[in-house]
Write an enzyme that holds these catalytic residues in place. Structure first.
Site, PDB file in Angstrom:
ATOM      1  N   CYS A 236       0.862  -1.180   0.000  1.00  0.00           N
ATOM      2  CA  CYS A 236       0.000   0.000   0.000  1.00  0.00           C
ATOM      3  C   CYS A 236       0.896   1.226   0.000  1.00  0.00           C
ATOM      4  CB  CYS A 236      -0.990  -0.024   1.150  1.00  0.00           C
ATOM      5  SG  CYS A 236      -0.223  -0.125   2.772  1.00  0.00           S
TER       6      CYS A 236
ATOM      7  N   ARG B 249      -2.172  -0.729   5.436  1.00  0.00           N
ATOM      8  CA  ARG B 249      -3.408  -1.253   4.850  1.00  0.00           C
ATOM      9  C   ARG B 249      -3.184  -2.635   4.252  1.00  0.00           C
ATOM     10  NH1 ARG B 249      -4.867   3.735   1.041  1.00  0.00           N
ATOM     11  NH2 ARG B 249      -2.636   4.089   1.312  1.00  0.00           N
TER      12      ARG B 249
END
Lengths: 302, 148
Positions: A247, A252
């Site tokens: 990410c 994430r």
């Protein structure tokens, strides 16, 4: 002695149901010997506003990151951290946090680097606990120090570095950022400030699967069939694939790593924590822009 | 080089933070978060009158009112959700430290004042940028109101 897994039938379809616990399960077991509840949030003050009774806080920024090298803490520092949090090597650790457990999954992934065996996520995280009217407290536990062994961090199994990603072309990559970050329209999350990547776009050939697609409305994980539709169907992964997820800084993509590894049972999934803030700034590495995955660079496996 | 002088209340807040350990600073920031006043009804029912500080990691809205001259006393209003205590805490510090000041004193506050709180390591540089942006937007709004 590890605590028996949550037998919740909602988890039974997942590859490793023992990696999840429900809010009911946790509420009934708070205070059980051998269980340590850890809160890990994006907002570093959220724990202080009220947390699950008995939970300790682990701060990704000040406690899991090394202070001077862009890296995670080493084995000695991790042992000291675990000791301070009252965690033993055989403790059952349940992690939860804000934003659909996004930071909690990041903490869980770092625990995995150190081979902590029994670490689970609270399905639905902090928001679900609160939505169900379960109690919070501001009282901070004072755990007794434990003897946690110094374990060398394993950076080879679930973690990928930039050279690993360059060698990975030809095998699936999953970009879990927003569509705008993927296309290159922006270099940071919508509604978040600019965090400094020189170029916008994605790693060539990466499939775009924003991390939050794995989460249901209430922050719990979607069921296995729905997850397979997303990752096997839309993203085109095949069982047994060697996958790298990334990410912006690896937070994430830890959420997606958890989904692929523990819910869908991919054995070889690595999180590239250098992610876009490294790749998007690195000298002589190729990027792709726009909504298409793009081609592997010439000279690299296609 | 002498540090530019801060208004008395703000200077006291900076001193308070400076005297604490990092963990205690976070607890003090939480107190500021808890103490941030609610919006008055006239603004609560008109969210469009508030400006979003987009540099903040969590939603934060602010506006201000400036009394007629010559003093131009500034009244500050902030709105941020309870789930964003760090952002609320910063707003609380600025409210406590700047509310009710004459415009010229507020405008004299150095732009990098948030860094004097000693929180940069604990809260990440990204969040410090959010607080600096809050102060920047407050000062810009004050200048605009006085010029108007």
């Amino acid at each position: 002695m590890a605590i028996a897994a949550d037998p919740n039938p909602q988890f039974s379809d997942y590859a490793r149901p023992e990696r999840l616990v429900s809010t009911e399960w946790l509420a009934e077991r708070l205070g059980t010997e051998g269980l340590v509840v850890v809160e890990s949030d994006e907002d570093i003050l959220l724990y202080e506003t009220g947390h699950i009774p008995g939970a300790v806080k682990v701060d990704w920024h000040t406690e899991l990151n090394d202070a001077v090298t862009r890296d995670y803490i080493d084995g000695a520092a991790f042992a000291a951290l675990m000791s301070a949090k009252g965690i033993s090597r055989d403790s059952t650790v349940v992690v939860y946090g804000d934003k659909s457990n996004w930071w909690a999954a990041y903490a869980l992934w770092v625990f995995t680097l150190f081979g902590h065996e029994d670490v689970r996520l609270l399905n639905g995280g902090r928001d679900k606990w609160i939505a169900e009217g379960r109690g919070l407290t501001r009282e901070k536990p004072q755990p007794a120090a434990t003897e946690y062994p110094v374990v060398e961090r394993d950076d080879t199994t679930v973690r990928a570095f930039l050279p690993d990603v360059l060698d990975h072309f030809g095998k699936p990559l999953v970009d879990v950022r927003s569509p705008e970050e993927y296309s290159g329209e922006r270099t940071h999350m919508p509604a978040y400030p600019e965090e400094g990547a020189l170029r916008g776009g994605h790693i060539p050939t990466a499939a775009s699967v924003p991390w939050a697609r794995a989460a249901a409305e209430d922050g719990t994980f979607k069921g296995r069939a729905a997850l397979e539709e997303i990752y096997l169907g839309d993203a085109g992964l095949a069982p047994g694939d060697d996958v790298v997820a990334y990410c912006r800084i690896g937070e994430r993509s830890s959420h997606t790593w958890f989904v692929l590894k523990h819910l869908l049972g991919f054995e070889n999934v690595r999180n590239y924590d250098g992610s876009w803030t490294e790749w998007g700034n690195a000298v002589r590495v190729p990027i792709a822009t726009g909504t298409e995955p793009g081609e592997a660079p010439s000279g690299r496996k296609a | 080089m002498a540090e530019p002088t801060l208004p008395e209340t703000l200077s006291g807040i900076v001193e308070d933070f400076g005297a604490l350990s990092e963990q205690e600073r976070l607890e003090l920031l939480l107190e500021f978060s808890d103490a941030l006043p609610e919006l008055p009804e006239r603004l609560a029912s008109h969210p469009e009158l508030l400006e979003q500080v987009v540099e903040c990691q969590s939603p934060l809205f602010l506006t201000l009112e400036v009394s007629p001259g010559p003093e131009h006393t500034v009244e500050l209003f902030f709105s941020a959700p309870r789930e964003a205590p760090t952002t609320r805490g910063f707003a609380g510090v600025l409210h406590e430290g700047l509310n009710g000041l004459p415009a010229d004193e507020l405008l004299a506050v150095p732009d990098d004042m948030p860094h004097q709180l000693g929180l940069t390591r604990a809260v990440t540089p990204l969040r410090m940028r959010g607080m600096t942006a809050m102060l920047g937007r407050i000062k810009r709004q004050v200048r605009e109101r006085i010029a108007a």
